[in-house]
Design an enzyme around this catalytic site. Structure first.
Site, PDB file in Angstrom:
ATOM      1  N   SER A  46       6.344   6.956  -5.475  1.00  0.00           N
ATOM      2  CA  SER A  46       4.934   7.285  -5.389  1.00  0.00           C
ATOM      3  C   SER A  46       4.154   6.203  -4.680  1.00  0.00           C
ATOM      4  O   SER A  46       4.626   5.093  -4.474  1.00  0.00           O
ATOM      5  CB  SER A  46       4.363   7.494  -6.789  1.00  0.00           C
ATOM      6  OG  SER A  46       4.220   6.241  -7.422  1.00  0.00           O
ATOM      7  N   LYS A  47       2.954   6.575  -4.334  1.00  0.00           N
ATOM      8  CA  LYS A  47       2.083   5.641  -3.625  1.00  0.00           C
ATOM      9  C   LYS A  47       1.866   4.376  -4.430  1.00  0.00           C
ATOM     10  O   LYS A  47       1.694   3.295  -3.884  1.00  0.00           O
ATOM     11  CB  LYS A  47       0.738   6.304  -3.377  1.00  0.00           C
ATOM     12  CG  LYS A  47       0.821   7.470  -2.417  1.00  0.00           C
ATOM     13  CD  LYS A  47      -0.537   8.059  -2.167  1.00  0.00           C
ATOM     14  CE  LYS A  47      -0.438   9.175  -1.118  1.00  0.00           C
ATOM     15  NZ  LYS A  47      -1.742   9.688  -0.737  1.00  0.00           N
ATOM     16  N   ARG A  48       1.860   4.525  -5.725  1.00  0.00           N
ATOM     17  CA  ARG A  48       1.586   3.377  -6.576  1.00  0.00           C
ATOM     18  C   ARG A  48       2.687   2.327  -6.540  1.00  0.00           C
ATOM     19  O   ARG A  48       2.491   1.209  -6.975  1.00  0.00           O
ATOM     20  CB  ARG A  48       1.413   3.832  -8.027  1.00  0.00           C
ATOM     21  CG  ARG A  48       0.123   4.562  -8.225  1.00  0.00           C
ATOM     22  CD  ARG A  48       0.152   5.351  -9.516  1.00  0.00           C
ATOM     23  NE  ARG A  48      -1.110   6.043  -9.690  1.00  0.00           N
ATOM     24  CZ  ARG A  48      -2.051   5.630 -10.521  1.00  0.00           C
ATOM     25  NH1 ARG A  48      -1.858   4.581 -11.261  1.00  0.00           N
ATOM     26  NH2 ARG A  48      -3.185   6.279 -10.610  1.00  0.00           N
ATOM     27  N   ASP A  49       3.876   2.733  -6.083  1.00  0.00           N
ATOM     28  CA  ASP A  49       4.971   1.786  -6.089  1.00  0.00           C
ATOM     29  C   ASP A  49       4.737   0.609  -5.165  1.00  0.00           C
ATOM     30  O   ASP A  49       5.303  -0.448  -5.349  1.00  0.00           O
ATOM     31  CB  ASP A  49       6.291   2.484  -5.736  1.00  0.00           C
ATOM     32  CG  ASP A  49       6.737   3.405  -6.847  1.00  0.00           C
ATOM     33  OD1 ASP A  49       6.591   3.010  -8.010  1.00  0.00           O
ATOM     34  OD2 ASP A  49       7.195   4.516  -6.566  1.00  0.00           O
TER      35      ASP A  49
ATOM     36  N   ALA B 152      -2.903   6.161   1.667  1.00  0.00           N
ATOM     37  CA  ALA B 152      -1.880   5.991   2.693  1.00  0.00           C
ATOM     38  C   ALA B 152      -0.840   7.088   2.555  1.00  0.00           C
ATOM     39  O   ALA B 152      -0.560   7.577   1.472  1.00  0.00           O
ATOM     40  CB  ALA B 152      -1.222   4.623   2.544  1.00  0.00           C
TER      41      ALA B 152
END
Length: 519
Positions: A269-272, A16
């Site tokens: 970041s995307k991981r958040d 995403a």
RNA sequence: GGCCCGUUCGUCUAUCGGUUAGGACACCAGAUUUUCAUUCUGGGAAGAGGGGUUCGACUCCCCUACGGGCUACCA
């Protein structure tokens, strides 16, 4: 500087698109529009191992939702090709890159390297052990297997026998590379600190560096506006323009500050994902490999214009006190000089505030689809007229922060309360209440026209008759009719829900409140 | 570790050598609202530290500290 402004947003479809990326796209868009130029979308999918299905469509849908639409590029443009520089997907441009790698090779700016992954690791370990920076550079390249150290025959033989190879950039030995960043001013690097980056991979694909520079050149990009994470590779890109002999066509660079986590450390970041309590993605995203869902601004009830506005203000300011901007106003006011240099933390409260502002400016009818969707989800869509729902929207609008809240704060317009706010009942209940409610009930029953004024009049008459003060009862009456402690003006709610609902709800409250207040 | 970038209220930021360092969000208080919210008014809240340069520094320079980025045949 009389070159036509052409900028690009060049994400790689590895998942995403996160809001930092969205902001980069937005600034590119604003800059292009401001200067009457072109904004294009190029998909940088040169790493086949990181390809994520659906990511490209997601990026396109996100930009469309936000209204940040490129005039050229994958998914955009006036025809299916995407525009005059088609294709805009680097994987489809694959055949074009090799010749440019060869051009550099012939000019002596690049060389073949045959080192295996193990050999590279060995080199790095050896150098690290002797406390030297482990990089493939002017010194180490003479100890490795490449076309600078191997004989011409040997190189030929390896090439012919299909040995895997990469093409590396031959970095000048010790050179100061200076360039002017539109946001940061002059930035300089010494090539002694850099390494011979791979330009062309053994799978036949270019790396980011080569593809990016070649495509920016071919697509006549005038300004490269990208995240700060690219600042360290900018000197390489400058050197590549020189090596190609394209220095006069080199775009201007602008490296945007990063969006940081609100809790302090690191870039967002995307991981958040959803951990932080606010979306980091524009749209909901389901990771195709894990099935894990991350929420997006759209589904969280944000309005696209609000997201654009708040993102614009995160790292840029107009120099005035204006906070609310239409997209046209943003375009008119935007400039790279007013982009700040330091990273910004995302502020949830401000985001909410922005959304509220935009929600309030909306026509009631713009809210209607959100309400109708909820009604449908609850199987109530056929019970109420659209005109009724529209009036609900207008009453409830000021109370909302997010579109998705509309059902929660308006359900009592459609359903009798199934539970009551106990705190209010316990605080406001007394033995006079049942008689008062009865009086109101009969008062309403004998009134011919029930509008907000007549209901309020009856209500007030009953209060005086029963010797009860308005401030002691109004909220309880609200709970009686709606079940909840807050909301739009109560008598307007009462008028809208109508005679039958009023009768039913008051009757129910008379029966229930006495018990509830004891709990 | 090395290189690069950055550092003003809790947060986003204004200030481009001389200001009582301004605004917004959030927070607190008061007013209005017969309730909640809205609205209005007011309040607390900041130049990382140390050296220079200058008549004068938040603003320019240096050092330190801290934060961030990069350091892959990832982008």
């Amino acid at each position: 500087m009389d070159r036509r402004v052409r900028v690009r947003f060049a994400p790689s479809p590895t998942g995403a698109l996160h809001i930092g990326g969205v902001r980069t796209a937005l600034y590119n868009y604003l800059f292009a529009k401001k200067h009457g130029g072109d904004f294009l979308l190029r998909i940088e999918d040169t790493d086949q191992t990181r390809f994520v299905p659906g990511a490209e469509a997601y990026i396109i849908e996100s930009l469309k939702w936000l209204g940040i639409e490129p005039v050229e590029g994958v998914g955009f443009g006036s025809d299916a090709s995407g525009g005059p520089h088609t294709p805009y997907r680097q994987s489809e441009r694959k055949p074009m890159y090799r010749q440019y790698a060869m051009q550099l090779m012939e000019a002596g700016h690049a060389y073949y390297a045959f080192d295996t992954a193990e050999e590279l690791d060995g080199m790095r370990e050896r150098l690290k052990a002797s406390n030297v920076d482990a990089k493939y550079d002017a010194i180490t390249r003479s100890t490795m297997k490449n076309s600078l150290t191997l004989s011409e025959d040997e190189v030929q033989k390896r090439l012919e026998s299909g040995d895997p190879y990469v093409v590396r950039f031959k970095l000048p030995r010790k050179e100061e590379v200076k360039f002017h960043d539109e946001i940061r001013g002059w930035v300089s690097f010494n090539t002694g600190q850099l390494d011979d980056k791979v330009l062309f991979k053994s799978d036949g694909m270019p790396t980011y560096h080569l593809a990016n520079v070649v495509d920016d050149y071919l697509m006549e990009i005038s300004h490269v506006i990208r995240g700060e994470e690219w600042l360290p590779s900018a000197p390489l890109h400058v050197l590549l323009y020189r090596a190609f002999g394209w220095e006069d066509k080199m775009p201007k660079f602008a490296h945007l500050p990063l969006l940081l986590k609100p809790e302090g450390n690191g870039k967002l970041s995307k991981r958040d994902g959803d951990r932080l309590g606010f979306p980091v993605f524009p749209l909901n995203w389901v990771d195709p490999s894990t099935g894990e869902m991350s929420s997006g601004y759209r589904e969280a009830g944000y309005l696209p214009d609000a997201v654009v506005n708040l993102l614009a203000m995160l790292g840029w300011n107009p120099g005035s006190n204006q906070e609310i901007f239409t997209i046209e106003e943003l375009i008119a006011a935007f400039s790279l000089e007013r982009v700040s240099k330091s990273g910004a933390k995302f502020d949830q409260n401000k985001a909410k505030w922005y959304n509220q502002q935009y929600l309030r400016k909306l026509d009631d009818s713009a809210l209607l689809p959100f309400l109708l969707k909820s009604l449908e989800a609850n199987g109530l869509n056929t019970n109420f007229s659209e005109a009724y729902s529209l009036m609900v929207c207008s009453l409830v609008k000021e109370k909302m922060s997010f579109t998705k809240e509309i059902w929660d704060i308006s359900r009592y317009f459609f359903l009798d309360p199934s539970e009551y706010d106990l705190a209010v009942i316990q605080k406001r209940w007394n033995e006079k209440i049942p008689a008062l409610l009865k009086d109101i009930q009969t008062g309403l029953a004998s009134e011919e026209l029930l509008d907000a004024q007549s209901i309020e009049r009856i209500y007030n008459e009953c209060l005086t008759q029963n010797g009860i003060l308005g401030k002691d009862f109004l909220q309880l009456f609200r709970v009686c009719l709606t079940g909840v402690a807050g909301g739009p003006p109560l008598f307007e709610i009462a008028a809208l829900i109508g005679r039958e609902a009023l009768e039913r709800r008051i009757e129910h409250a008379i029966q229930e409140f006495e018990n509830l207040h004891k709990q």
